[in-house]
Scaffold this motif. Structure first.
Motif, PDB file in Angstrom:
ATOM      1  N   GLU A 191       0.884  -1.022   0.060  1.00  0.00           N
ATOM      2  CA  GLU A 191       0.117   0.031   0.003  1.00  0.00           C
ATOM      3  C   GLU A 191       0.951   1.373   0.034  1.00  0.00           C
ATOM      4  O   GLU A 191       1.942   1.151   0.725  1.00  0.00           O
ATOM      5  CB  GLU A 191      -0.887  -0.221   1.194  1.00  0.00           C
ATOM      6  CG  GLU A 191      -1.873  -1.238   1.301  1.00  0.00           C
ATOM      7  CD  GLU A 191      -2.871  -1.024   2.489  1.00  0.00           C
ATOM      8  OE1 GLU A 191      -3.957  -0.783   2.298  1.00  0.00           O
ATOM      9  OE2 GLU A 191      -2.169  -1.164   3.692  1.00  0.00           O
ATOM     10  N   GLY A 208       5.615   5.684   5.688  1.00  0.00           N
ATOM     11  CA  GLY A 208       6.174   4.605   6.652  1.00  0.00           C
ATOM     12  C   GLY A 208       6.228   3.360   6.219  1.00  0.00           C
ATOM     13  O   GLY A 208       6.899   2.334   6.835  1.00  0.00           O
ATOM     14  N   ALA A 258       9.598   2.025   5.441  1.00  0.00           N
ATOM     15  CA  ALA A 258      10.336   1.943   6.841  1.00  0.00           C
ATOM     16  C   ALA A 258       9.897   0.566   7.589  1.00  0.00           C
ATOM     17  O   ALA A 258      10.815  -0.010   8.138  1.00  0.00           O
ATOM     18  CB  ALA A 258      10.130   3.083   7.833  1.00  0.00           C
ATOM     19  N   ARG A 259       8.838   0.067   7.260  1.00  0.00           N
ATOM     20  CA  ARG A 259       8.416  -1.140   7.920  1.00  0.00           C
ATOM     21  C   ARG A 259       8.944  -2.208   7.097  1.00  0.00           C
ATOM     22  O   ARG A 259       9.467  -3.250   7.700  1.00  0.00           O
ATOM     23  CB  ARG A 259       6.801  -1.402   7.568  1.00  0.00           C
ATOM     24  CG  ARG A 259       5.963  -0.594   8.813  1.00  0.00           C
ATOM     25  CD  ARG A 259       4.264  -0.669   8.471  1.00  0.00           C
ATOM     26  NE  ARG A 259       3.688   0.283   8.928  1.00  0.00           N
ATOM     27  CZ  ARG A 259       3.486   0.644  10.306  1.00  0.00           C
ATOM     28  NH1 ARG A 259       3.816  -0.174  11.204  1.00  0.00           N
ATOM     29  NH2 ARG A 259       2.871   1.771  10.553  1.00  0.00           N
ATOM     30  N   ARG A 284      15.737  -8.292  11.741  1.00  0.00           N
ATOM     31  CA  ARG A 284      15.760  -9.576  11.850  1.00  0.00           C
ATOM     32  C   ARG A 284      17.106 -10.057  11.215  1.00  0.00           C
ATOM     33  O   ARG A 284      17.480 -11.384  10.710  1.00  0.00           O
ATOM     34  CB  ARG A 284      14.679 -10.399  11.108  1.00  0.00           C
ATOM     35  CG  ARG A 284      13.322 -10.048  11.732  1.00  0.00           C
ATOM     36  CD  ARG A 284      12.105 -11.044  11.217  1.00  0.00           C
ATOM     37  NE  ARG A 284      11.007 -10.691  12.128  1.00  0.00           N
ATOM     38  CZ  ARG A 284      10.513 -11.229  13.331  1.00  0.00           C
ATOM     39  NH1 ARG A 284      11.258 -12.368  13.840  1.00  0.00           N
ATOM     40  NH2 ARG A 284       9.566 -10.808  14.064  1.00  0.00           N
ATOM     41  N   LYS A 309       7.683 -14.792   4.297  1.00  0.00           N
ATOM     42  CA  LYS A 309       6.696 -15.003   5.288  1.00  0.00           C
ATOM     43  C   LYS A 309       6.415 -13.541   6.111  1.00  0.00           C
ATOM     44  O   LYS A 309       5.450 -13.193   6.507  1.00  0.00           O
ATOM     45  CB  LYS A 309       6.802 -15.967   6.236  1.00  0.00           C
ATOM     46  CG  LYS A 309       6.510 -17.304   5.549  1.00  0.00           C
ATOM     47  CD  LYS A 309       7.059 -18.494   6.656  1.00  0.00           C
ATOM     48  CE  LYS A 309       6.542 -19.807   6.249  1.00  0.00           C
ATOM     49  NZ  LYS A 309       6.904 -20.859   7.094  1.00  0.00           N
ATOM     50  N   GLN A 310       7.727 -13.297   6.640  1.00  0.00           N
ATOM     51  CA  GLN A 310       7.859 -11.756   7.415  1.00  0.00           C
ATOM     52  C   GLN A 310       7.200 -10.765   6.589  1.00  0.00           C
ATOM     53  O   GLN A 310       6.597 -10.058   7.111  1.00  0.00           O
ATOM     54  CB  GLN A 310       9.119 -11.682   8.019  1.00  0.00           C
ATOM     55  CG  GLN A 310       9.641 -12.724   8.980  1.00  0.00           C
ATOM     56  CD  GLN A 310       9.013 -12.718  10.319  1.00  0.00           C
ATOM     57  OE1 GLN A 310       8.148 -11.903  10.604  1.00  0.00           O
ATOM     58  NE2 GLN A 310       9.330 -13.736  10.986  1.00  0.00           N
ATOM     59  N   LYS A 349       3.638 -10.958   6.451  1.00  0.00           N
ATOM     60  CA  LYS A 349       3.067 -10.818   7.882  1.00  0.00           C
ATOM     61  C   LYS A 349       2.725  -9.146   7.920  1.00  0.00           C
ATOM     62  O   LYS A 349       1.848  -8.734   8.868  1.00  0.00           O
ATOM     63  CB  LYS A 349       3.561 -11.184   8.925  1.00  0.00           C
ATOM     64  CG  LYS A 349       3.351 -11.318  10.128  1.00  0.00           C
ATOM     65  CD  LYS A 349       4.136 -12.121  11.156  1.00  0.00           C
ATOM     66  CE  LYS A 349       4.234 -11.787  12.640  1.00  0.00           C
ATOM     67  NZ  LYS A 349       4.874 -12.596  13.425  1.00  0.00           N
ATOM     68  N   ILE A 404       1.298  -5.710   7.686  1.00  0.00           N
ATOM     69  CA  ILE A 404      -0.171  -5.207   7.401  1.00  0.00           C
ATOM     70  C   ILE A 404      -0.276  -4.667   6.322  1.00  0.00           C
ATOM     71  O   ILE A 404      -1.186  -4.740   5.314  1.00  0.00           O
ATOM     72  CB  ILE A 404      -0.784  -4.365   8.500  1.00  0.00           C
ATOM     73  CG1 ILE A 404      -0.566  -4.903   9.850  1.00  0.00           C
ATOM     74  CG2 ILE A 404      -2.354  -4.065   8.427  1.00  0.00           C
ATOM     75  CD1 ILE A 404      -1.494  -6.227  10.271  1.00  0.00           C
ATOM     76  N   ASN A 405       0.633  -3.755   5.720  1.00  0.00           N
ATOM     77  CA  ASN A 405       0.519  -3.067   4.430  1.00  0.00           C
ATOM     78  C   ASN A 405       1.109  -3.717   3.258  1.00  0.00           C
ATOM     79  O   ASN A 405       0.853  -3.133   2.201  1.00  0.00           O
ATOM     80  CB  ASN A 405       1.364  -1.611   4.672  1.00  0.00           C
ATOM     81  CG  ASN A 405       0.723  -0.779   5.713  1.00  0.00           C
ATOM     82  OD1 ASN A 405       1.806  -0.261   6.485  1.00  0.00           O
ATOM     83  ND2 ASN A 405      -0.401  -0.369   5.889  1.00  0.00           N
ATOM     84  N   VAL A 406       1.514  -4.849   3.449  1.00  0.00           N
ATOM     85  CA  VAL A 406       1.805  -5.651   2.388  1.00  0.00           C
ATOM     86  C   VAL A 406       0.682  -6.487   1.567  1.00  0.00           C
ATOM     87  O   VAL A 406      -0.234  -6.912   2.273  1.00  0.00           O
ATOM     88  CB  VAL A 406       3.099  -6.635   2.787  1.00  0.00           C
ATOM     89  CG1 VAL A 406       3.304  -7.634   1.521  1.00  0.00           C
ATOM     90  CG2 VAL A 406       4.456  -5.816   2.849  1.00  0.00           C
ATOM     91  N   ILE A 407       0.909  -6.219   0.520  1.00  0.00           N
ATOM     92  CA  ILE A 407      -0.658  -6.873  -0.428  1.00  0.00           C
ATOM     93  C   ILE A 407      -0.014  -8.157  -1.050  1.00  0.00           C
ATOM     94  O   ILE A 407      -0.678  -9.058  -0.853  1.00  0.00           O
ATOM     95  CB  ILE A 407      -0.836  -5.909  -1.694  1.00  0.00           C
ATOM     96  CG1 ILE A 407      -1.448  -4.471  -0.992  1.00  0.00           C
ATOM     97  CG2 ILE A 407      -1.870  -6.584  -2.217  1.00  0.00           C
ATOM     98  CD1 ILE A 407      -1.344  -3.043  -2.187  1.00  0.00           C
TER      99      ILE A 407
END
Lengths: 170, 566
Positions: free
Chosen positions: A12, A16, A19-20, A28, A64-65, A68, A70-73
């Protein structure tokens, strides 16, 4: 066994989000070799292309991360299939009038372009896979590279395999 | 009618069924606090903690004890940064906590304004998601999203940052009953072929062990787990986070596994031919040397979070879904195969082996001493509360002894910071639980080190007359680190001697609470009885054997076979 993976991430287009994504990698201890990001045809959606190296298990975790967040489509490992990837480089190379022909010859071979010319230098633009760009840089080096900038990799899967998320908007 | 952002927030919380807010006021949120008192005093119980960190832990304790999200409201800048430890604690343990922070007005953001902090940036890696609300029209929708994200899938904390001008701006209240978040769709249902494959392994297993974690509690499937165990006769070992998800007094409970797990739990995992992991994540404190963990076992891993699977260990049958769905389907599959409801004589030789291990090495301590053994205190607390108390802990030896010696029979009765290991968690968490369950006995099992990390909350329990009991296992050391120094650092007790401490009895009195002290074993029982009879908050200061250690112990990175027994 570490191998190179090109991961396409639709996100999306919100503040930010970069940055996420980058924070997930650094937090990680995953590696980002290169990253490029720009909006798609749909202004609410951006596409990131991440080039990373890792074992199979690490790449699985990375994907997978990413999913996980939220903003990843959508996340796709393009290296699982056929894909096209390109980088671009701009190279300011020393070229006084006597050396211009040498530069032009090399640029021609690599199907590059001269995009700027001054009395003692030229800027060369080249696109291609990482190998091609490195080969040209190697050939230009003896002439004197004054400055150099490279983009990250951008990539799309070949054929009909779409990385799109919404319908034909793209 | 238009109302301001503060009222929109509070009405939205009402819509979500929130009745308790933990927090601390400040300049940026003064409008929200004003609205609480002027317009919503009937709707919310507001609990003023004495530090924002404690407000988040209290909300977290409330969430763990009830299963409902815990709500926290603090101001901008330091108010927000003080919540970071609380958020990280909740994040590691997958607890639904929603923190609202004030923020400087939008035109000032980025100007290093007074009490400004980039709290969304700071908390990005320790929240499941977070938001900065930039338009008044976004408040309601954002709150709805926050509740959905915090409470579903693998739960976790969410932070919403509210600039002061947004809090003051006005809009119509329009709260969505339900929303779809396009990019957020947790997998709740198990994939049927995986269930079939798992059921097959379950039928064939001769030496099975269930390894149950906090996910069983989150999913609320303790009943299903009990049914499954009745049918199969599978023994259950629990992680620290899982304690209470299966009755600790059940003959098939092996207790906790891992670094300070029971001998039989660790031996069982070592010898198992099938490990059924439910809502657990193969944490390093559980597995020890990961290559050696459950080496002889096929592993079925049920987890709602795909990233948990194949992260630390290779598993044979991954099942991504809500644990409840998986257990229901596994039970159904077994029934269809004609499995009887009672295991009866099944797995007889495996059960005999488990009993042999238990008899070989029980949890034990010296019961002959006059000086108080900390384990004895926990045993007595267990006995005198009939195992019915809600127990919170701090972190370190107090936490491990509580996990070993208090047998939890019911879910959501053990509140502990498992993942992050936050000293100072237990007392505020106990406050949260006591608010949720005013009539239950709530005890914080603490050390003399940890309790000082949020001791200021004595004022909170006094203010709201909360009967929280604190049991300090006072050994004058940061005991767990001291134990490591004794074992692995040649007895060099580098900065773990904390004999200089307040007189906890006088400290309790200074806050208007009751303080009691025991220094001999025979004083323990009467002291606990007196504390339990006291209607208000009590500090029980147990002066215990200074150098008692937590055993058994698996050294960090060693295989579970390499247990140090005493």
């Amino acid at each position: 066994m570490e191998s190179r993976h090109v991961i396409s991430v639709l996100v999306e287009n919100k503040p930010g989000v970069l940055a996420r994504v980058s924070g997930m990698f650094s937090g990680r201890a995953f590696n980002i070799h290169s990253l490029s990001v720009a909006p798609t045809m749909s202004p609410d959606v951006s596409r990131m292309t991440v080039v990373t190296y890792g074992s199979e298990a690490i790449i699985e975790q990375i994907i997978k991360q990413l999913r996980k967040l939220i903003n990843v489509i959508k996340v796709q490992d393009l290296t699982q299939g056929d894909y096209v990837d390109r980088e671009m480089a701009l190279v300011r190379v020393k070229a006084t009038s006597s050396k211009r022909a040498d530069v032009l010859r090399i640029v021609d071979i690599f199907r590059g372009k001269i995009v700027d010319i001054a009395s003692d230098s030229m800027i060369v633009e080249i696109t291609g896979g990482a190998g091609k760009i490195e080969a040209m840089i190697e050939l230009l080096t003896p002439l004197g590279i004054l400055e150099l900038i490279r983009t990250g990799t951008v990539a799309l899967p070949r054929g009909r395999k779409s990385t799109r998320y919404s319908e034909p908007s793209e | 009618m238009k109302i301001n952002g503060a009222q929109i927030l509070l009405r939205a919380l009402k819509e979500e069924g929130v009745d308790t807010i933990f927090g601390y006021p400040g300049g940026a949120v003064i409008d929200i606090f004003d609205a609480i008192v002027r317009h919503f005093s009937e709707d919310f119980k507001f609990i003023l903690t004495r530090h924002e960190q404690a407000a988040v832990h209290a909300a977290d304790g409330y969430a763990r004890a009830t299963g409902k999200p815990g709500i926290c409201l603090v101001t901008s800048g330091p108010g927000g940064t003080n919540t970071v430890t609380g958020l990280a604690t909740a994040y590691m343990d997958s607890i639904p906590v929603i923190v609202f922070t004030g923020q400087v007005p939008t035109p000032l953001i980025g100007n290093d304004a007074f009490q400004e902090a980039d709290i969304v940036g700071i908390t990005r890696p320790c929240t499941k998601h977070n938001y900065l609300v930039q338009k008044i029209d976004d408040i309601a929708h954002t709150i709805k999203e926050a509740f959905v994200i915090a409470c579903t899938g693998r739960p976790g904390p969410v932070l919403i940052d509210l600039p002061k001008d947004i809090i003051q701006a006005k809009a119509k209240f329009d709260y969505p009953k339900q929303i779809e978040i396009q990019t957020y769709k947790p997998t709740l249902k198990a994939h049927p072929p995986s269930i079939a494959r798992a059921a097959e392994l379950i039928r064939e297993a001769k030496r099975p062990v269930i390894y149950a974690g906090g996910g069983v509690l989150t999913s609320g499937c303790h009943e299903e787990l009990l049914t499954f165990v009745k049918m199969t006769g599978f023994p259950v070992t629990m992680t620290l986070m899982g304690l209470g998800c299966f009755p600790g007094t059940h003959p098939l409970s092996l207790g906790m596994l891992g670094m300070h797990g029971t001998y039989r739990a660790n031996m069982a995992v070592n010898h198992a031919d099938l490990l059924l992991a439910i809502g657990a994540r193969f944490d390093d404190r559980v597995t020890g040397k990961v290559e050696e963990f459950a080496k002889n076992a096929k592993i079925i891993h049920i987890d709602i979070d795909p990233t948990s699977i194949q992260k630390n260990i290779k598993v044979d049958v991954p099942i991504v879904c809500d644990a409840k769905d998986a257990l229901e389907k596994l039970i159904e599959a077994l029934r269809q195969e004609g499995q009887s409801e009672e295991c009866g004589e099944c797995l007889k030789s495996w059960h005999a082996q488990l009993t042999a291990w238990r008899n070989e090495q029980r949890l034990r301590f010296d019961r002959t001493t006059d000086i108080i053994k900390p384990q004895y205190v926990i045993e007595k607390l267990y006995e005198l509360t009939n195992g019915k108390a809600i127990i919170s802990t701090e972190v370190g030896q107090n936490q491990m002894w509580a996990a070993q010696y208090y047998l939890f029979d019911s879910p959501r009765t053990f509140l502990t910071s498992g993942g992050l290991g936050t000293m100072g968690y237990g007392f505020p968490a106990a406050i949260g639980a006591q608010i949720a369950f005013p009539d239950k006995i709530v005890i914080d099992i603490a050390g003399d080190g940890s309790i000082q990390m949020n001791i200021q909350e004595l004022a909170t329990v006094k203010q709201y007359n909360l009967p929280v009991k604190i049991a300090i296992l006072n050994n004058g050391y940061l005991g767990m680190v001291r134990q490591w120094q004794e074992r692995f650092y040649d007895n060099v007790y580098a900065h773990t001697d904390i004999l200089v401490a307040p007189d906890f009895v006088k400290l309790a009195e200074a806050y208007g609470a009751l303080g009691l002290r025991a220094t001999k074993t025979n004083e323990v029982e009467p002291l606990i009885l007196k504390a339990l009879e006291t209607p208000g908050p009590v500090i029980m200061d147990f002066v215990v054997d200074r150098e008692e250690g937590v055993y058994p112990m698996v050294p960090a990175g060693a295989s579970l076979r390499e247990m140090i027994l005493v």
